[in-house]
Design a protein around this motif. Sequence first.
Motif, mmCIF file in Angstrom:
data_model
loop_
_atom_site.group_PDB
_atom_site.id
_atom_site.type_symbol
_atom_site.label_atom_id
_atom_site.label_comp_id
_atom_site.label_asym_id
_atom_site.label_seq_id
_atom_site.Cartn_x
_atom_site.Cartn_y
_atom_site.Cartn_z
ATOM 1 N N PRO A 262 0.816 -1.204 0.000
ATOM 2 C CA PRO A 262 0.000 0.000 0.000
ATOM 3 C C PRO A 262 0.851 1.256 0.000
ATOM 4 C CG PRO A 262 0.083 -0.941 2.189
ATOM 5 C CD PRO A 262 0.769 -1.922 1.274
ATOM 6 N N TYR A 263 0.246 2.346 -0.391
ATOM 7 C CA TYR A 263 0.900 3.653 -0.283
ATOM 8 C C TYR A 263 1.328 3.811 1.177
ATOM 9 C CZ TYR A 263 1.447 8.554 -1.798
ATOM 10 O OH TYR A 263 1.942 9.780 -2.149
ATOM 11 N N PRO A 264 2.564 4.207 1.442
ATOM 12 C CA PRO A 264 3.142 4.040 2.787
ATOM 13 C C PRO A 264 2.682 5.021 3.858
ATOM 14 C CG PRO A 264 4.712 5.103 1.328
ATOM 15 C CD PRO A 264 3.536 4.720 0.473
ATOM 16 N N ASP A 265 1.710 5.899 3.572
ATOM 17 C CA ASP A 265 1.331 6.882 4.586
ATOM 18 C C ASP A 265 0.170 6.434 5.459
ATOM 19 O OD1 ASP A 265 -0.715 7.032 2.759
ATOM 20 O OD2 ASP A 265 -0.447 9.146 2.270
ATOM 21 N N GLY A 266 -0.381 5.245 5.204
ATOM 22 C CA GLY A 266 -1.466 4.743 6.031
ATOM 23 C C GLY A 266 -2.785 5.449 5.838
ATOM 24 N N CYS A 267 -2.964 6.084 4.679
ATOM 25 C CA CYS A 267 -4.185 6.870 4.441
ATOM 26 C C CYS A 267 -5.126 6.240 3.425
ATOM 27 C CB CYS A 267 -3.823 8.287 3.993
ATOM 28 S SG CYS A 267 -3.020 9.247 5.279
ATOM 29 N N GLY A 268 -4.909 4.979 3.076
ATOM 30 C CA GLY A 268 -5.832 4.298 2.181
ATOM 31 C C GLY A 268 -5.753 4.806 0.754
ATOM 32 N N LEU A 269 -6.881 4.720 0.059
ATOM 33 C CA LEU A 269 -6.908 5.045 -1.365
ATOM 34 C C LEU A 269 -7.196 6.510 -1.658
ATOM 35 C CD1 LEU A 269 -8.814 1.942 -2.800
ATOM 36 C CD2 LEU A 269 -6.378 2.461 -2.992
ATOM 37 N N TRP A 270 -7.660 7.266 -0.683
ATOM 38 C CA TRP A 270 -8.112 8.626 -0.983
ATOM 39 C C TRP A 270 -7.705 9.598 0.121
ATOM 40 C CZ3 TRP A 270 -10.842 11.333 -4.762
ATOM 41 C CH2 TRP A 270 -11.368 12.576 -4.373
#
Length: 305
Positions: A262-270
């Motif tokens: 996943p995108y590494p900032d822990g903020c999901g898809l949006w």
Amino acid sequence: MRVLLLGADGFLGRHVAERLLADPAVQLTALGRSDDADVRFDLSSGAPGVLARFLNAVHPGVVINCAGTTRGAARELTRQNTVAVATVCEAMRRSGIGARLVQLGCGSEYGPSPAGSSTGEDAAPRPGGPYGVSKLAATELVLGSGLDAVVLRVFSPVGPGTPTGAPLGRIAEALRRAMQNGEPELRLGGLAVQRDFVDARDVARAVHAASLSAAQGVVNIGSGRAVRLRDMAAALAHVAGYEGAVRDLDDGPHGGGAAVPPYPDGCGLWQQADVRTARDRLGWRPRIGLEESLADVWMEAACRV
């Protein structure tokens, strides 16, 4: 105006320093861990009393904290992003100089949000990873310090100096290698996410405005518009003149590749910022478009050996 800048050698710190140095009314002192700093000091391990004595000697009217890290294990993130801020707040309280504190937070403090929504400062923070947790803890320390302070929650900064460890920096590096090796196809993962990208030079303008304002609490800094990372990759390829195909490895009906992290900032898809508070309280709006930001990202990547 005397300003003490912490973290001037970082991605955002360098842009903030450049912005402040362009203001003839600002007398800037940079404190950090690099040899380029006016004063060398490690916020994560230095004693608050030592920093307090330095504050009394310099007597800044504004302290701007751009120091911190986005990568590392939870312990390192806590040291660099939370303990360091605790040191700054304690030193400012001990010094009694009455300076204003401008702290750089991040959009990761909010965590995941529903697709299509804009996240305002009143949203309950629910960080989805250790980085966001460490930055949220720092924000809470600042807000509870009793200091004249404002926290700028910066969403996804891009532009000149974008680190190669950042998602867009990794894409630029992969694109550079593909062009260098004559590869007809660039295969990337994790492109389905949508983020609110804002140019680092606009962030520097916001920091400058915040240092002059009376705003307190939390203020979001972003563009106010979410953009799919896939579209950013395609736009970067266009800027670079790459004629090959950009393939997305994300799982899903249009994917077909292996699962990607996943995108590494822990903020999901949006994630998309509500930036009305910055407009109303700082008089700030983003000025630099993504095309210019991407052109500058690519210019640096292309010159890398």
